[in-house]
Design a protein around this motif. Sequence first.
Motif, PDB file in Angstrom:
ATOM      1  N   ALA A  29       0.856  -1.189   0.000  1.00 41.54           N
ATOM      2  CA  ALA A  29       0.000   0.000   0.000  1.00 41.54           C
ATOM      3  C   ALA A  29       0.887   1.233   0.000  1.00 41.54           C
ATOM      4  O   ALA A  29       2.010   1.200   0.499  1.00 41.54           O
ATOM      5  N   THR A  30       0.381   2.319  -0.543  1.00 42.23           N
ATOM      6  CA  THR A  30       1.117   3.586  -0.521  1.00 42.23           C
ATOM      7  C   THR A  30       0.972   4.233   0.851  1.00 42.23           C
ATOM      8  O   THR A  30       0.100   3.843   1.638  1.00 42.23           O
ATOM      9  N   LEU A  31       1.812   5.233   1.121  1.00 43.98           N
ATOM     10  CA  LEU A  31       1.688   5.960   2.388  1.00 43.98           C
ATOM     11  C   LEU A  31       0.305   6.578   2.528  1.00 43.98           C
ATOM     12  O   LEU A  31      -0.290   6.555   3.606  1.00 43.98           O
ATOM     13  N   CYS A  32      -0.222   7.109   1.430  1.00 45.93           N
ATOM     14  CA  CYS A  32      -1.557   7.715   1.462  1.00 45.93           C
ATOM     15  C   CYS A  32      -2.623   6.665   1.800  1.00 45.93           C
ATOM     16  O   CYS A  32      -3.519   6.919   2.602  1.00 45.93           O
TER      17      CYS A  32
ATOM     18  N   ASP B 175       0.769  10.772  12.440  1.00 48.36           N
ATOM     19  CA  ASP B 175       1.468  10.882  11.164  1.00 48.36           C
ATOM     20  C   ASP B 175       1.912   9.487  10.768  1.00 48.36           C
ATOM     21  O   ASP B 175       2.318   8.696  11.632  1.00 48.36           O
ATOM     22  N   VAL B 176       1.871   9.183   9.486  1.00 47.92           N
ATOM     23  CA  VAL B 176       2.420   7.938   8.966  1.00 47.92           C
ATOM     24  C   VAL B 176       3.702   8.309   8.242  1.00 47.92           C
ATOM     25  O   VAL B 176       3.704   9.200   7.389  1.00 47.92           O
ATOM     26  N   MET B 177       4.807   7.652   8.603  1.00 48.10           N
ATOM     27  CA  MET B 177       6.107   8.002   8.050  1.00 48.10           C
ATOM     28  C   MET B 177       6.817   6.775   7.505  1.00 48.10           C
ATOM     29  O   MET B 177       6.710   5.686   8.072  1.00 48.10           O
ATOM     30  N   GLN B 178       7.527   6.986   6.429  1.00 51.56           N
ATOM     31  CA  GLN B 178       8.353   5.922   5.862  1.00 51.56           C
ATOM     32  C   GLN B 178       9.601   5.773   6.713  1.00 51.56           C
ATOM     33  O   GLN B 178      10.160   6.760   7.191  1.00 51.56           O
ATOM     34  N   THR B 179      10.049   4.535   6.910  1.00 51.15           N
ATOM     35  CA  THR B 179      11.263   4.257   7.673  1.00 51.15           C
ATOM     36  C   THR B 179      12.129   3.299   6.867  1.00 51.15           C
ATOM     37  O   THR B 179      11.633   2.637   5.951  1.00 51.15           O
ATOM     38  N   PRO B 180      13.416   3.189   7.204  1.00 48.50           N
ATOM     39  CA  PRO B 180      14.253   2.203   6.527  1.00 48.50           C
ATOM     40  C   PRO B 180      13.740   0.791   6.824  1.00 48.50           C
ATOM     41  O   PRO B 180      13.222   0.523   7.911  1.00 48.50           O
ATOM     42  N   ARG B 181      13.873  -0.100   5.860  1.00 47.35           N
ATOM     43  CA  ARG B 181      13.432  -1.483   6.043  1.00 47.35           C
ATOM     44  C   ARG B 181      14.325  -2.166   7.083  1.00 47.35           C
ATOM     45  O   ARG B 181      15.529  -2.038   7.054  1.00 47.35           O
TER      46      ARG B 181
ATOM     47  N   VAL C   6       9.648  -4.071   8.462  1.00 48.45           N
ATOM     48  CA  VAL C   6       8.867  -2.864   8.722  1.00 48.45           C
ATOM     49  C   VAL C   6       9.481  -1.713   7.935  1.00 48.45           C
ATOM     50  O   VAL C   6      10.676  -1.484   7.996  1.00 48.45           O
ATOM     51  N   ASN C   7       8.667  -1.003   7.173  1.00 49.99           N
ATOM     52  CA  ASN C   7       9.195   0.117   6.411  1.00 49.99           C
ATOM     53  C   ASN C   7       8.314   1.356   6.519  1.00 49.99           C
ATOM     54  O   ASN C   7       8.404   2.268   5.728  1.00 49.99           O
ATOM     55  N   TRP C   8       7.461   1.382   7.505  1.00 47.77           N
ATOM     56  CA  TRP C   8       6.653   2.563   7.822  1.00 47.77           C
ATOM     57  C   TRP C   8       6.235   2.472   9.277  1.00 47.77           C
ATOM     58  O   TRP C   8       6.234   1.400   9.875  1.00 47.77           O
ATOM     59  N   THR C   9       5.933   3.612   9.843  1.00 51.44           N
ATOM     60  CA  THR C   9       5.508   3.636  11.241  1.00 51.44           C
ATOM     61  C   THR C   9       4.480   4.745  11.432  1.00 51.44           C
ATOM     62  O   THR C   9       4.343   5.623  10.591  1.00 51.44           O
ATOM     63  N   VAL C  10       3.779   4.657  12.519  1.00 53.05           N
ATOM     64  CA  VAL C  10       2.806   5.679  12.878  1.00 53.05           C
ATOM     65  C   VAL C  10       3.321   6.410  14.110  1.00 53.05           C
ATOM     66  O   VAL C  10       3.672   5.791  15.111  1.00 53.05           O
TER      67      VAL C  10
END
Length: 78
Positions: free
Chosen positions: A8-11, A33-39, A44-48
């Motif tokens: 899924a996209t960040l949006c 906020d939903v943010m991209q993070t390093p894998r 895990v490559n996104w976090t809230v």
Amino acid sequence: MLVEKTPATLCEIRTRVYHALQRHPLCRHVKFDVMQTPRSRRGVNWTVNIRAVEPRALWEASEIVADIQDAYELAAAV
């Protein structure tokens, strides 16, 4: 048990988190906020980032976010 996550996209992830929080009466005023993070090794490559939450809604909001993190991964950019 390793289950494949849905890309899924960040949006899209932001929208899913928003709607999931809105369904719980205590979590309707959570700011996030939903943010991209390093894998990581776990993939895990996104976090809230929860910016504002009532103390009595913290557990529920955390559980909702964890369930969504278990189900979705950030789609690769094309």
